[in-house]
Design a protein around this motif. Structure first.
Motif, mmCIF file in Angstrom:
data_model
loop_
_atom_site.group_PDB
_atom_site.id
_atom_site.type_symbol
_atom_site.label_atom_id
_atom_site.label_comp_id
_atom_site.label_asym_id
_atom_site.label_seq_id
_atom_site.Cartn_x
_atom_site.Cartn_y
_atom_site.Cartn_z
ATOM 1 N N THR A 16 5.068 3.751 -29.953
ATOM 2 C CA THR A 16 3.874 2.931 -29.800
ATOM 3 C C THR A 16 3.847 2.226 -28.446
ATOM 4 O O THR A 16 2.933 1.485 -28.168
ATOM 5 N N PRO A 18 3.404 1.994 -24.357
ATOM 6 C CA PRO A 18 2.594 2.739 -23.399
ATOM 7 C C PRO A 18 3.458 3.707 -22.594
ATOM 8 O O PRO A 18 4.598 3.408 -22.270
ATOM 9 N N GLU A 88 -1.127 5.889 -24.231
ATOM 10 C CA GLU A 88 -0.126 5.697 -25.260
ATOM 11 C C GLU A 88 0.444 7.040 -25.677
ATOM 12 O O GLU A 88 -0.156 8.086 -25.433
#
Length: 158
Positions: A16, A18, A88
């Motif tokens: 999760t 970036p 992401e």
């Protein structure tokens, strides 16, 4: 480290965090909005979303509209706007534009705009192109953040 007895410790979790991040402040002028769009366009290309691809063009248009709105409707003299672009691990690109004018909240234009009207369609474009968009109050002072999210297809589909 804590463990949760009800979970399988061998399962892999979805990342999760970036994988790419770009953030910069720009002057609240048409020139600042243009520079923000161009730098975002360059970043996307560097991150593997090539110039001229449909996804690149859509993300650049969304960025252009959100930055133009920050300059036109969120401008406070002497205050900059902030652009943040994040990709992401879930192949999602999130574009956030923050300005310092909190009393002028974004709302899409009505669908019945007159044909000769030359403005007022920016958020209609964002709503049509993005998977999801919205706004929230600015976390660190007066103003608001308008954001849009778009899931990009796998590299083979671009």
């Amino acid at each position: 480290m804590t463990s949760n007895p009800g979970t399988d410790s061998t399962a892999t979790a979805q990342l999760t965090t970036p994988t790419h991040h770009f953030a910069m402040r720009f002057s609240s002028t048409p020139r600042g909005a243009r520079l923000a769009r161009r730098l975002c366009s360059e970043r996307l290309d560097a991150w593997g979303i090539p110039y001229g691809s449909d996804v690149h063009d859509v993300l650049t248009l969304i960025t252009a509209e959100l930055c133009a709105n920050a300059v036109r409707h969120g401008n406070v003299p002497g205050r900059d706007f902030h652009l943040q672009v994040t990709t992401e691990a879930t192949s999602t690109v999130r574009i956030e534009v923050t300005d310092t004018r909190g009393e002028r909240l974004p709302a899409p234009a009505p669908a019945d705009l007159e044909a000769n009207q030359t403005d007022g369609r920016g958020l209609l474009l964002v709503a049509a192109l993005a998977d999801l968009w919205g706004w929230c109050p600015r976390a660190d002072g007066p103003g608001k953040t308008v954001w849009a999210r778009l899931t990009i297809p796998a590299a083979a589909d671009r």
